[in-house]
Design an enzyme around this catalytic site. Structure first.
Site, PDB file in Angstrom:
ATOM      1  CE  LYS A  55      -1.899   2.773   2.884  1.00 54.64           C
ATOM      2  NZ  LYS A  55      -1.934   4.008   2.039  1.00 54.64           N
ATOM      3  CD  GLU A  90      12.565   4.301   9.108  1.00 55.91           C
ATOM      4  OE1 GLU A  90      12.326   5.230   9.912  1.00 55.91           O
ATOM      5  OE2 GLU A  90      12.693   4.471   7.903  1.00 55.91           O
ATOM      6  CB  CYS A  97      12.397   9.025   9.111  1.00 47.57           C
ATOM      7  SG  CYS A  97      13.454   7.934   8.138  1.00 47.57           S
ATOM      8  CD  GLU A 141       9.382  12.381  12.145  1.00 49.78           C
ATOM      9  OE1 GLU A 141      10.366  11.898  11.554  1.00 49.78           O
ATOM     10  OE2 GLU A 141       8.332  11.750  12.337  1.00 49.78           O
TER      11      GLU A 141
END
Length: 501
Positions: free
Chosen positions: A192, A268, A302, A399
């Site tokens: 996906k 992750e 990231c 973040e």
């Protein structure tokens, strides 16, 4: 400064014809069962590129059925590793033959630099496939030394049907970081892609079929996380799920996996990586590394070095150089070869980043440069640097996933280590120093999965990446990534009248 490219967007546009907009199930492009579609948007302009089939639970069920049949009864897990490798190599060759078109798809879908896609991202995807193709015929267990009269050995067997859920920031790279080792292992899969960036994934499914990957081995379900993603995470006939994305969604994926069939999970997740510059660093080199550490891919990465700690002896010089470089950074149309920084991926991410910039101002951080949107259309934001950032500020804790750097000063090594570890994340860190003892001490003290010393973003196919703490678990890249798609089976048989054990 980070100024919008002066040239008109139209002069650089190379929009390819959109060839694939449907789900890819069991080797065929098909409409979703519901017939629903959704828009994929060009972040350069905010305009619609195409309408894409919207997959849901029923479509995931069909894809899983195809993948399960391909695994249980099909040829892929039963081919020799050498034969799987041969087809994977063909897949890589086809990518090489379509670099320009694939790079353009990621540019219009994700706002990524076309020059970077053409020279780095797409060729690297082919190299990732070749790396794991090279491992496909080297999967083996080991003979064990038993303490009693038994002969024993281990086998490494493919884990089965895998669900891959991929984010939007590196649609090509992360597609192949997951698909390549799973193919090499002999698994079948459902992918996906992020709803923001479905175009290249659909193209790759077409190339996979041309390469001879059997029907049902690779299935693509485009759609949304709460529907298609949730159906993958909770499916009772998927054996493992690999997810890259936010920590918040990672929790949901893990919970769904646990509450369904306890499928194997690899996550992750987010990061708030510290970048530490010591007094003995070369100021110009350190400033350039720090800037790239936050602005590469417009901060949508990231492992971005989003928390910069500079030792007090060079703080003023470093900050001056950093701001100078940030003001010269060129933001604009990602097809323009002079541009260093394209638009954020979509309106939601654009507005989220701007809201964090406002938080930084309101919480008392000092805005050194940037902080504003650019242009009258599209989702462009200036490179933004805040100084005097405290650990309890949102811009230091959360973040942001954008071009926003939080800068602070430190005195001692112990202080730098303490502040670097004062985060719920643990994905990566950077260290700039000429002192080997400092480098060794700090790299072993920071709780993060990857430490870069006097470099940053030094990725390699053989070098695993992954997180500590709330940055997740499991590894991409390297043989560790291959092993997460393999089960270890022990086989034991008695020995009779053997002259030795």
């Amino acid at each position: 400064m980070g100024s919008h490219s002066k040239d008109s967007l139209e002069s650089f546009v190379r929009i390819p014809t959109i060839k694939f907009t449907k789900l890819f199930i069991n080797g065929e492009f098909v409409d979703s069962i519901s017939g629903k579609t959704f828009e994929t948007i060009d972040p350069r302009t905010g305009e619609v590129i195409a309408r894409i089939a919207e997959g849901d639970k029923e479509d995931v069920d069909l894809a899983v059925k195809a993948a399960r049949h391909a695994f249980d009864d099909g040829p892929w897990p039963r081919l020799s590793g050498a034969e799987r490798a041969k087809r994977m190599m063909k897949f890589a060759d086809l990518i090489d033959q379509n670099v320009e078109e694939l790079a353009a798809l990621d540019t219009i879908d994700a706002g990524k630099l076309f020059s970077m896609g053409r020279t780095v991202d797409i060729p690297h995807a082919a190299s990732v496939i070749r790396y794991y193709a090279g491992a496909a015929d080297k999967i083996h267990g080991e003979v064990l030394k038993m303490s009693n009269a038994f002969h024993a050995y281990t086998l490494r067997e493919p884990i089965g049907v895998v669900g891959h859920i991929i984010p939007w920031n590196f649609p090509t790279t992360l597609f192949f970081l997951k698909v390549s080792p799973a193919l090499a292992a002999g698994c079948t899969m459902i992918v996906k892609p992020a709803e923001q960036t479905p175009l290249s994934a659909l193209y790759y499914s077409h190339l996979a079929k041309l390469a001879g990957i059997p029907d049902g081995v690779l299935n693509i379900i485009t759609g949304f996380g709460p529907t298609a993603g949730a159906a993958i995470s909770s499916h009772m006939d998927i054996d493992a799920v690999s997810f890259t994305g936010s920590t918040e969604v990672g929790r949901i994926v893990m919970k769904a996996a646990a509450e369904s069939n306890l499928k194997v999970v690899s996550l992750e997740l987010g990061g708030k990586s510290p970048f530490i510059i010591f007094d003995d660093a070369d100021v110009d080199m350190a400033a350039q590394l720090a800037l790239i550490g936050i602005l590469h891919n417009k901060g949508e990465i990231c492992v971005a070095g989003s928390r910069l700690y500079v030792q007090e002896g060079i703080y003023e010089k470093l900050v001056e150089k950093l701001v100078e470089k940030a003001k010269a950074w060129v933001v604009g149309d990602p097809f323009d070869p002079k541009v260093q920084h394209g638009p954020q991926v979509d309106k939601q991410q654009f507005e989220k980043i701007l809201s964090y910039i406002e938080h930084g101002k309101n919480e008392g951080a000092t805005l050194l440069t940037g902080g504003k949107p650019l242009g009258d259309k599209g989702y462009y934001i200036e490179p933004t640097i805040f100084a005097e950032v405290k650990e309890d500020m949102l811009i230091a804790k959360d973040e942001i996933f954008g071009p926003v750097l939080a800068l602070a000063k430190f005195k001692t090594i112990d202080e730098a280590i303490k502040r670097a570890n004062s985060t719920r994340y643990g994905l990566a860190a950077g260290i700039v120093t000429k002192d080997l003892n400092v480098a060794n001490t700090v790299s072993r003290s920071i709780r993060a999965g990857t430490i870069w010393i006097n470099c940053y973003f030094a990725f390699d196919n053989d070098c695993p990446i992954g997180g500590y703490k709330m940055s997740g678990f499991g590894r991409d890249f390297g043989l560790e990534a291959l092993h997460k798609y393999l089960q270890v089976k022990s086989v034991v048989t008695p020995l009779y009248n053997s002259p030795w054990l």
